[in-house]
Design an enzyme around this catalytic site. Structure first.
Site, short mmCIF file in Angstrom:
data_model
loop_
_atom_site.label_atom_id
_atom_site.label_comp_id
_atom_site.label_asym_id
_atom_site.label_seq_id
_atom_site.Cartn_x
_atom_site.Cartn_y
_atom_site.Cartn_z
N ARG A 10 0.66 -1.13 0.04
CA ARG A 10 -0.15 0.46 0.01
C ARG A 10 0.70 1.44 -0.08
O ARG A 10 2.27 1.14 0.27
CB ARG A 10 -0.77 0.33 0.98
N GLY A 101 10.74 -3.42 2.76
CA GLY A 101 11.95 -2.03 3.79
C GLY A 101 12.05 -1.34 3.17
O GLY A 101 12.66 0.40 3.14
N GLY A 103 8.70 0.71 3.10
CA GLY A 103 7.71 2.22 3.56
C GLY A 103 6.41 1.43 2.89
O GLY A 103 5.45 2.77 2.83
N SER A 106 5.81 -3.78 2.80
CA SER A 106 5.59 -5.28 2.50
C SER A 106 5.48 -6.14 3.59
O SER A 106 5.56 -7.62 3.35
CB SER A 106 7.18 -5.47 1.91
N ASP A 148 -2.14 -0.97 7.38
CA ASP A 148 -2.05 -1.17 6.83
C ASP A 148 -2.25 -2.51 5.73
O ASP A 148 -2.58 -3.27 5.11
CB ASP A 148 0.28 -1.75 6.22
N TYR A 197 9.78 4.89 16.63
CA TYR A 197 8.24 4.34 16.08
C TYR A 197 7.79 4.51 17.53
O TYR A 197 6.17 5.19 17.48
CB TYR A 197 7.98 3.92 15.14
C1 GLA Z 1 3.19 2.01 9.85
C2 GLA Z 1 2.04 1.54 10.81
C3 GLA Z 1 0.69 2.24 10.40
C4 GLA Z 1 0.78 3.42 10.29
C5 GLA Z 1 1.72 4.37 9.63
C6 GLA Z 1 1.76 5.36 10.01
O1 GLA Z 1 3.32 2.31 8.79
O2 GLA Z 1 2.33 -0.22 10.24
O3 GLA Z 1 -0.45 1.58 11.67
O4 GLA Z 1 0.78 3.66 12.05
O5 GLA Z 1 3.26 3.08 9.91
O6 GLA Z 1 0.94 6.15 9.88
#
Ligand code: GLA
Length: 334
Positions: A10, A101, A103, A106, A148, A197
């Site tokens: 995505r 990896g 973003g 994957s 995701d 994070y």
């Molecule tokens: C990652 C996490 C999501 C979300 C994003 C930031 O992709 O898996 O759940 O928190 O970061 O929007």
């Protein structure tokens, strides 16, 4: 019997770090996907060989602690098997066209494809997305949200998805035909394990604890918070939820210039108020924004590396990946 499951990655058009506090997001499933092909057996062993990994995932079933499994990628497989309570496995393969990896989720694509290959019900995307979210949290220790896996499961061809992460309700929003979505990789691999994070999530949760449901507030509400770090996070979240709402209605009206401006604003907020950008991502976003035909650009996903996403007129960016909004995950029995 062989089960073949295909699950897309995505890209998030707008709405980052809002899913920690039940906010709004506007991602789309993309035309890059992970495929798991599993020959199902009655044996208590699951073995998957990946085109991209040296060592196989070889698990005794049922799985105990997914985080203890090696190699590291097999923890995701183990997390899903543990959550599903899988007792009978099989042999199979994993291949992907989602850059690993970067973003672009994957890991969610892998989780969803494994779940479907193991026989999970695709008819209830919300429950299955929650299961995959728990599996990822157990596998990686990262407190990731639902965006995701739900996007991978619920994707719709030609559409972005307006998701209310407090209910996991999905409202598809058609993308106008005269724009492209382009992803530009910063080249910096992004792993959420060991990244800030979880700390950024904690800021967001602290803001919501002080102010209540952030998506119903005006930006000024953040001013009352004493701690400057939490105040800035609250400002980001209140603004980002508003931007998602505005971007979804602008898309519906075909006002792509307005969507682009909201993406620019989102990047500035992620950079200045939440502090999740990097100098490289900032430079990419600035460079993209200066090109003719680019309507807007921002970092996408968690930040700390990974990709930028731009909305542009077709052909405006020739050094990125054009990604098409795609259908969600599917499974077939061969
Ligand atoms: C990652 C996490 C999501 C979300 C994003 C930031 O992709 O898996 O759940 O928190 O970061 O929007």
């Amino acid at each position: 019997m062989i089960r073949r499951a295909v699950a897309p990655g995505r890209v998030n058009l707008i709405g980052d770090h809002t899913d920690h506090t039940g906010g709004l997001v506007l991602p789309m499933a993309i035309d890059r996907a992970t495929t798991v092909e599993l020959r199902v057996s009655g044996e208590p062993v699951l073995t998957l060989v990946s085109e991209d990994e040296d060592a196989a995932a070889a698990l005794d079933l049922p799985v105990g602690d997914p985080a203890a499994v090696r190699p590291a990628w097999a923890r995701y497989v183990a997390g899903v098997a543990a959550e599903l309570g899988t007792e009978q496995g099989g042999n199979g393969t994993v291949s992907t066209t989602v850059p690993i990896g970067a973003g672009l989720s994957s890991s969610a694509a892998l989780l969803v494809a494994v779940a479907l290959a193991l026989g999970a019900d695709p008819g209830d995307p919300r429950s299955l997305a929650r299961l995959c979210q728990r599996a990822e949290q157990r596998a990686s220790g990262v407190p990731c949200g639902i965006m995701d896996p739900l996007t991978s499961l619920a994707g719709r061809s030609g559409h972005a998805l307006l998701i209310d992460t407090s209910t996991a309700e999905v409202d598809p929003v058609e993308l106008p035909p005269d724009v492209d979505v382009v992803v530009v990789h910063s080249g910096a691999a992004r792993r959420l394990e060991g990244s800030p994070y979880a700390e950024r999530r904690a800021r967001c949760v602290a803001a919501a604890e002080l102010l209540g449901p952030l998506r119903e507030l005006d930006e000024g509400a953040a001013d009352g918070i004493d701690d400057p770090v939490v105040r800035a996070a609250a400002r980001h979240l209140i603004g980002e939820n508003r931007r998602v709402r505005e971007a979804a209605s602008a898309l519906r009206q075909g006002d792509v210039a307005a969507v682009g401006a909201l993406m620019d604003e989102s990047h500035a907020s992620l950079r200045d108020d939440l502090g999740v950008s990097t100098p490289l991502l900032d430079a990419i976003v600035t460079d993209l924004g200066n090109r003719p035909g680019v309507l807007g650009a921002r970092l996408t996903g968690a930040g700390f590396g990974g990709c930028a996403v731009a909305l542009c007129r077709p052909g405006a960016i020739d050094d990125g990946w054009v990604v098409r909004p795609s259908a969600g995950a599917a499974v077939t029995e061969l």
